[in-house]
Every structure is written in structure tokens, then in C-alpha cells.
Write a protein that holds these residues in place. Structure first.
Motif, PDB file in Angstrom:
ATOM      1  N   LEU A   3      -4.595   9.021   0.948  1.00  0.00           N
ATOM      2  CA  LEU A   3      -3.927  10.574   0.647  1.00  0.00           C
ATOM      3  C   LEU A   3      -4.121  11.136   2.233  1.00  0.00           C
ATOM      4  O   LEU A   3      -5.368  11.206   2.453  1.00  0.00           O
ATOM      5  CB  LEU A   3      -4.461  11.268  -0.390  1.00  0.00           C
ATOM      6  N   VAL A   4      -3.051  11.490   2.813  1.00  0.00           N
ATOM      7  CA  VAL A   4      -3.272  12.030   4.152  1.00  0.00           C
ATOM      8  C   VAL A   4      -3.094  13.764   3.739  1.00  0.00           C
ATOM      9  O   VAL A   4      -1.886  14.088   3.469  1.00  0.00           O
ATOM     10  CB  VAL A   4      -2.325  11.709   5.141  1.00  0.00           C
ATOM     11  N   VAL A   5      -3.750  14.593   4.362  1.00  0.00           N
ATOM     12  CA  VAL A   5      -4.102  15.981   4.011  1.00  0.00           C
ATOM     13  C   VAL A   5      -4.444  16.805   5.279  1.00  0.00           C
ATOM     14  O   VAL A   5      -4.847  16.290   6.047  1.00  0.00           O
ATOM     15  CB  VAL A   5      -4.862  16.465   2.875  1.00  0.00           C
ATOM     16  N   SER A   6      -4.126  18.071   5.013  1.00  0.00           N
ATOM     17  CA  SER A   6      -4.515  18.974   6.270  1.00  0.00           C
ATOM     18  C   SER A   6      -6.078  19.050   6.258  1.00  0.00           C
ATOM     19  O   SER A   6      -6.732  19.287   5.120  1.00  0.00           O
ATOM     20  CB  SER A   6      -3.898  20.284   6.032  1.00  0.00           C
ATOM     21  N   SER A   7      -6.590  19.296   7.575  1.00  0.00           N
ATOM     22  CA  SER A   7      -7.927  19.340   7.715  1.00  0.00           C
ATOM     23  C   SER A   7      -8.541  20.609   7.198  1.00  0.00           C
ATOM     24  O   SER A   7      -9.621  20.743   6.813  1.00  0.00           O
ATOM     25  CB  SER A   7      -8.245  19.163   9.071  1.00  0.00           C
ATOM     26  N   ASP A   8      -7.754  21.606   6.991  1.00  0.00           N
ATOM     27  CA  ASP A   8      -8.282  22.902   6.341  1.00  0.00           C
ATOM     28  C   ASP A   8      -8.281  22.858   4.784  1.00  0.00           C
ATOM     29  O   ASP A   8      -8.295  23.849   4.279  1.00  0.00           O
ATOM     30  CB  ASP A   8      -7.633  24.009   6.972  1.00  0.00           C
ATOM     31  N   GLU A  38       0.689  -1.178  -0.200  1.00  0.00           N
ATOM     32  CA  GLU A  38      -0.131   0.074   0.043  1.00  0.00           C
ATOM     33  C   GLU A  38       1.004   1.198  -0.085  1.00  0.00           C
ATOM     34  O   GLU A  38       1.964   1.206   0.750  1.00  0.00           O
ATOM     35  CB  GLU A  38      -0.966   0.011   1.184  1.00  0.00           C
ATOM     36  N   THR A  39       0.333   2.149  -0.704  1.00  0.00           N
ATOM     37  CA  THR A  39       1.160   3.480  -0.822  1.00  0.00           C
ATOM     38  C   THR A  39       0.425   4.541  -0.263  1.00  0.00           C
ATOM     39  O   THR A  39      -0.876   4.888  -0.271  1.00  0.00           O
ATOM     40  CB  THR A  39       1.366   4.055  -2.126  1.00  0.00           C
ATOM     41  N   VAL A  40       0.991   5.225   0.902  1.00  0.00           N
ATOM     42  CA  VAL A  40       0.370   6.440   1.473  1.00  0.00           C
ATOM     43  C   VAL A  40       1.122   7.676   0.919  1.00  0.00           C
ATOM     44  O   VAL A  40       2.327   7.844   1.306  1.00  0.00           O
ATOM     45  CB  VAL A  40       0.231   6.292   2.918  1.00  0.00           C
ATOM     46  N   VAL A  41       0.326   8.905   0.514  1.00  0.00           N
ATOM     47  CA  VAL A  41       0.947  10.189   0.335  1.00  0.00           C
ATOM     48  C   VAL A  41       0.716  11.145   1.244  1.00  0.00           C
ATOM     49  O   VAL A  41      -0.530  11.453   1.425  1.00  0.00           O
ATOM     50  CB  VAL A  41       0.424  10.429  -1.221  1.00  0.00           C
ATOM     51  N   LEU A  42       1.767  11.703   1.829  1.00  0.00           N
ATOM     52  CA  LEU A  42       1.532  12.838   2.686  1.00  0.00           C
ATOM     53  C   LEU A  42       1.396  14.111   2.026  1.00  0.00           C
ATOM     54  O   LEU A  42       2.543  14.548   1.528  1.00  0.00           O
ATOM     55  CB  LEU A  42       2.610  12.888   3.896  1.00  0.00           C
ATOM     56  N   ALA A  43       0.480  14.897   1.974  1.00  0.00           N
ATOM     57  CA  ALA A  43       0.295  16.058   1.113  1.00  0.00           C
ATOM     58  C   ALA A  43       0.049  17.346   1.833  1.00  0.00           C
ATOM     59  O   ALA A  43      -1.215  17.448   2.256  1.00  0.00           O
ATOM     60  CB  ALA A  43      -0.515  15.750  -0.070  1.00  0.00           C
ATOM     61  N   SER A  44       0.979  18.125   2.188  1.00  0.00           N
ATOM     62  CA  SER A  44       0.546  19.361   2.827  1.00  0.00           C
ATOM     63  C   SER A  44      -0.200  20.530   1.543  1.00  0.00           C
ATOM     64  O   SER A  44      -0.090  20.034   0.517  1.00  0.00           O
ATOM     65  CB  SER A  44       1.823  20.193   3.096  1.00  0.00           C
ATOM     66  N   SER A  45      -0.714  21.423   2.000  1.00  0.00           N
ATOM     67  CA  SER A  45      -1.622  22.250   1.287  1.00  0.00           C
ATOM     68  C   SER A  45      -1.087  22.709   0.002  1.00  0.00           C
ATOM     69  O   SER A  45      -1.753  22.824  -1.397  1.00  0.00           O
ATOM     70  CB  SER A  45      -2.324  23.293   2.049  1.00  0.00           C
ATOM     71  N   GLU A  46       0.006  22.983  -0.120  1.00  0.00           N
ATOM     72  CA  GLU A  46       0.709  23.499  -1.175  1.00  0.00           C
ATOM     73  C   GLU A  46       0.810  22.543  -2.069  1.00  0.00           C
ATOM     74  O   GLU A  46       1.244  23.033  -3.352  1.00  0.00           O
ATOM     75  CB  GLU A  46       2.110  24.278  -0.882  1.00  0.00           C
ATOM     76  N   LYS A  47       0.638  21.332  -1.947  1.00  0.00           N
ATOM     77  CA  LYS A  47       1.071  20.474  -3.173  1.00  0.00           C
ATOM     78  C   LYS A  47      -0.175  19.992  -3.924  1.00  0.00           C
ATOM     79  O   LYS A  47       0.008  19.344  -4.896  1.00  0.00           O
ATOM     80  CB  LYS A  47       1.763  19.120  -2.477  1.00  0.00           C
TER      81      LYS A  47
END
Length: 251
Positions: free
Chosen positions: A227-232, A200-209
């Protein structure tokens, strides 16, 4: 309309719409598609957008030096890291890509967690020294100083022996059509190889990405399981990913 004015309007449209297409732009400004393509080339050369087939996407802001990126959207990265850490189960073999968000991830791992971490990032490896029950396998190779990771034939050869449960992957651009992208060719190849070595692949993506792109393709968005992202993060930006069956987790 003068060229600088047209370029300014193109960037405004890109910011508002998330992408621009050459043909509609030529109709809007009543100029040839060749003129629009030249405008896009020049804007891309300035780092203001990323050209793709038929138009352009926002350029990722996550392509600065490692030192500069460490403090870019730091609180966002920390929230994402805490949520991503919850996905790891005891006994797993976990591939962790180099990067500033994955650097925050290892800070969130409990000292009692018993797993094996495989990484090509010396920084990730050093961050796990105080974890007594985490075995660390550091993949050797030539040090790529921009991202502080090892790359090359030796690194790929070692990676080929790995069968991981999870891969935490970094990308500078995450787009539902353009897929996963990054700013360096060699890194794009290695990241693609990492995905192939994990269940499995998990991508961590902050908002600017999110909804941005960089020059080199890692692969289609279908490579991503979670895909793990910021709540906002704007929900409208995440809907296309969810529509493709990707598990989106907000941190």
C-alpha cells in the motif's frame, strides 16, 4: 432530538471515530435501530456516508468525474506515484489500472526503463508513447467514459492471457475491514480480475481513500501486498493495515 439534529451528530461521530454502528447509535440517541438505519439510508442517499453491515463508514471522496478527480489531491498523488515507480524492476510485465494516480505513475517512469505495460486505459497507453523501451499492450473493449477505461467480455478475455509481475490497482475506498471498494460494479469485477493475473498487487491510495468505502467491493484487504500512501497520512489509520502484514510505503 429532531431528525436533522440527530443526523448532524451522526456525521460528527463518523468523522471523529472513522465508523459508526447502528446499535450504539440507537442507545446514544434513545431511538430504535430502525430509526437509525433510516437515518443512515438517507445520509447515504445524499452521498455523506457509505452504509456497511451494522453501520456506516465515511464515503469516499474519490468518486467524482475523471476530470474533477484529476486535480483532487494532486500533489499527494504525485508523491505517491514517484514512490510507487521505484517498485518497478527492468524486464517486468506490469499491469496498470486506469485512474488519476496511475496517470501520475507513468509520468515518473524513466525513459530508459525496459518493461512491458498492460493496461485497459487509453490514457495510460498514450502517456507511454514517448518511452522508447516500454512495450505497451492496450486491452480492447467498450470504452467506459466515466473512468476512461475499456471494460466488457473482450477486455476480460484479453486479460486472461496476461501473467504479470506487478499490478498497480486503483480503488476509491481502502479500509482494513471493508477492504477495497469502488464506485462501479463492472469496474469492481475487472479490478478483481486484474489482481488474479498478477504475482503482486500494489494499491496507490491518496489520503481521501484511506478509511473510506464505496458501494462495490473489489475484494478483501488481503489482496494487497503493498500500500503506497502519502507521507502525511495519519499513522493511526495505517496501523491496522500493517498489522495484517501489508507493506505500507509512505511517499
Amino acid at each position: 432530538m429532531l431528525t436533522p439534529q440527530r443526523k448532524k451528530h451522526i456525521l460528527e461521530l463518523l468523522a471523529a471515530q472513522g465508523q459508526v454502528l447502528s446499535k450504539p447509535l440507537s442507545e446514544t440517541f434513545q431511538v430504535s435501530e430502525d430509526t437509525i438505519r433510516r437515518d443512515l439510508r438517507e445520509l447515504a442517499a445524499e452521498g455523506l456516508l457509505q452504509r456497511v453491515h451494522g453501520g456506516a463508514l465515511p464515503a469516499s471522496a474519490a468518486i467524482a468525474t475523471f476530470a474533477e478527480r484529476k486535480n483532487l489531491a494532486l500533489s499527494c498523488k504525485q508523491r505517491i506515484a514517484r514512490k510507487a515507480a521505484e517498485l518497478i524492476m527492468p524486464g517486468q510485465v506490469v499491469l496498470i489500472d486506469g485512474g488519476t494516480t496511475t496517470g501520475e505513475l507513468v509520468k515518473c517512469l524513466p525513459l530508459t526503463l525496459r518493461i512491458t505495460v498492460v493496461t485497459h486505459s487509453p490514457g495510460i497507453a498514450l502517456g507511454l508513447i514517448e518511452h522508447p523501451t516500454i512495450d505497451v499492450i492496450l486491452l480492447g473493449g467498450r470504452l467506459y467514459k466515466h473512468s476512461v477505461v475499456t471494460l466488457g467480455a473482450t477486455t476480460l478475455e484479453a486479460l486472461a492471457k496476461v501473467q504479470a509481475d506487478l499490478c498497480f490497482l486503483g480503488a476509491t475506498g481502502v479500509h482494513h475491514e471493508a477492504g477495497l471498494t469502488t464506485g462501479d460494479y463492472e469496474e469492481s469485477c475487472f479490478k478483481r480480475a486484474m489482481v488474479a493475473r498478477a504475482a503482486e498487487t500494489v494499491v496507490l491510495a491518496s489520503s481521501e481513500k484511506i478509511n473510506s468505502a464505496s458501494p462495490w467491493a473489489i475484494g478483501d484487504i488481503s489482496l494487497v501486498n503493498t500500500l503506497v500512501v502519502s507521507s502525511d497520512t495519519d499513522a493511526a489509520l495505517l496501523t491496522p493495515f500493517e498489522a495484517q502484514g501489508i507493506n505500507v510505503i509512505r511517499g
